[in-house]
Motif scaffolding. Structure first.
Motif, PDB file in Angstrom:
ATOM      1  N   ARG A 198       0.855  -1.181   0.000  1.00 50.67           N
ATOM      2  CA  ARG A 198       0.000   0.000   0.000  1.00 50.67           C
ATOM      3  C   ARG A 198       0.898   1.240   0.000  1.00 50.67           C
ATOM      4  N   VAL A 199       0.466   2.292  -0.664  1.00 52.96           N
ATOM      5  CA  VAL A 199       1.186   3.570  -0.620  1.00 52.96           C
ATOM      6  C   VAL A 199       0.903   4.215   0.731  1.00 52.96           C
ATOM      7  N   THR A 200       1.957   4.500   1.480  1.00 49.54           N
ATOM      8  CA  THR A 200       1.798   5.079   2.811  1.00 49.54           C
ATOM      9  C   THR A 200       2.171   6.559   2.804  1.00 49.54           C
ATOM     10  N   GLN A 217      -2.404   8.068  -1.471  1.00 45.35           N
ATOM     11  CA  GLN A 217      -2.222   7.331  -0.219  1.00 45.35           C
ATOM     12  C   GLN A 217      -3.243   6.204  -0.107  1.00 45.35           C
ATOM     13  N   GLY A 218      -2.752   5.028   0.270  1.00 45.71           N
ATOM     14  CA  GLY A 218      -3.611   3.868   0.454  1.00 45.71           C
ATOM     15  C   GLY A 218      -3.792   3.012  -0.777  1.00 45.71           C
ATOM     16  N   LEU A 219      -3.268   3.446  -1.931  1.00 47.94           N
ATOM     17  CA  LEU A 219      -3.438   2.656  -3.155  1.00 47.94           C
ATOM     18  C   LEU A 219      -2.665   1.347  -3.067  1.00 47.94           C
ATOM     19  N   ASP A 220      -3.263   0.266  -3.591  1.00 47.80           N
ATOM     20  CA  ASP A 220      -2.509  -0.968  -3.730  1.00 47.80           C
ATOM     21  C   ASP A 220      -1.666  -0.884  -5.002  1.00 47.80           C
ATOM     22  N   ALA A 262       7.456   6.058  -7.725  1.00 53.31           N
ATOM     23  CA  ALA A 262       7.562   4.786  -8.444  1.00 53.31           C
ATOM     24  C   ALA A 262       8.859   4.076  -8.084  1.00 53.31           C
ATOM     25  N   ASP A 263       9.939   4.818  -8.010  1.00 50.65           N
ATOM     26  CA  ASP A 263      11.251   4.281  -7.653  1.00 50.65           C
ATOM     27  C   ASP A 263      11.231   3.710  -6.235  1.00 50.65           C
ATOM     28  N   LEU A 264      10.667   4.456  -5.295  1.00 47.74           N
ATOM     29  CA  LEU A 264      10.593   4.011  -3.902  1.00 47.74           C
ATOM     30  C   LEU A 264       9.737   2.758  -3.777  1.00 47.74           C
ATOM     31  N   ALA A 265       8.602   2.733  -4.465  1.00 42.39           N
ATOM     32  CA  ALA A 265       7.733   1.554  -4.421  1.00 42.39           C
ATOM     33  C   ALA A 265       8.449   0.338  -5.003  1.00 42.39           C
ATOM     34  N   ALA A 266       9.176   0.533  -6.083  1.00 43.24           N
ATOM     35  CA  ALA A 266       9.926  -0.571  -6.692  1.00 43.24           C
ATOM     36  C   ALA A 266      10.952  -1.127  -5.705  1.00 43.24           C
TER      37      ALA A 266
END
Length: 287
Positions: A198-200, A217-220, A262-266
């Protein structure tokens, strides 16, 4: 620890709070000095392969109305290291946006003329009327101490994704970072770790993307990919070619924030995937 690499963040005040407040509340047009630190993206040195005197060289660039004075300065090696523009504007942010567009056009001309790599490394702004100053330069992190012995080697199926993430981390610009990081997210979409993602708020803070909090925020993972897709798709033409964007500074800042996210999520997902496969610790006394 993941850190944002793009420098198009908010301006950091270098003057007392009262001085900054006076400048921000004054909306009258006045002269600002906007200086740009310049960088060779190949050598990473804060200098360009253009000769310039340390005492400065005055040029005139086309402006919205009359020509804008540009003064370029060389470093001790005699290479161009900083360019300063005098801009009439009602605020530091407006002065920066105008000066950035003018200098970027001039830099592009020099890139084509010389065939050398050139980029803006950071900037500083002065409001002489109120003696207010701001600066924006890249964050220089301290060295890390990984536990090399405890590291589990990358599984063969993760090597291509890790290479894409390396390209995102090493990218010289936000567009390249977005393209590579988005590919990593798509490659991990169907992996088991995706279901827990989840995006925090903490991720948005680190990426500098808090102004997009309401929509992100909160997106899967699937929803995040869908939210980033319009920004990704405009970087590539329908024919598969890289798009020439000619973005202004505000659009570049938006792209940088989303590319950082995007980079951080990856990074989070890749680490989770590796740790999810790590063998469980053996109980004490086990053979």
């Amino acid at each position: 620890m993941w850190i944002p690499y793009d420098i198009r963040g908010s301006l950091k005040p270098e003057s007392p709070a009262g001085t900054i407040r006076l400048s921000r509340t004054d909306t009258s047009p006045r002269e600002f000095l906007v200086g740009f630190f310049l960088r060779n993206p190949v050598t990473q040195a804060w200098e360009l392969d253009i000769a310039a005197p340390a005492s400065g060289l005055e040029l005139a660039l086309p402006g919205p109305g009359s020509p804008l004075p540009l003064r370029i300065y060389g470093n001790e090696a005699g290479k161009l290291a900083e360019a300063i523009l005098r801009i009439t504007a009602p605020s530091a942010e407006t002065a920066l946006a105008q000066a950035h567009g003018v200098l970027q056009a001039w830099l592009l001309r020099q890139v084509v003329e010389t065939g050398r790599g050139m980029a803006i490394a950071g900037w500083r702004i002065a409001d002489p009327a109120h003696e207010a100053r701001w600066r924006c330069t890249p964050f220089r992190p301290s060295a890390m101490s990984p536990d090399f012995v405890a590291q589990v080697p990358l599984a063969p199926d993760l090597l291509p994704l890790a290479e894409l993430f390396q390209r995102a981390r090493n990218a010289p610009d936000a567009a390249s970072r977005m393209l590579a990081a988005y590919a990593v997210l798509c490659g991990l979409r169907d992996r088991p770790v995706a279901s827990d993602f989840r995006v925090t708020q903490e991720m948005l803070i680190h990426a500098g993307a808090m102004e997009h909090q309401a929509g992100l925020q909160g997106l899967d993972l699937a929803a995040l990919i869908a939210a980033l897709r319009p920004e990704h798709d405009r970087l590539v033409t329908p024919g598969g070619l890289l798009a020439a964007l000619s973005d202004d500074l505000a659009a570049q800042q938006r792209l940088a924030r989303l590319a950082n996210l995007a980079d951080l999520a990856a990074h989070r997902l890749l680490l989770a995937q590796i740790r999810n496969r790590a063998p469980a610790p053996q109980p004490m006394g086990a053979a």
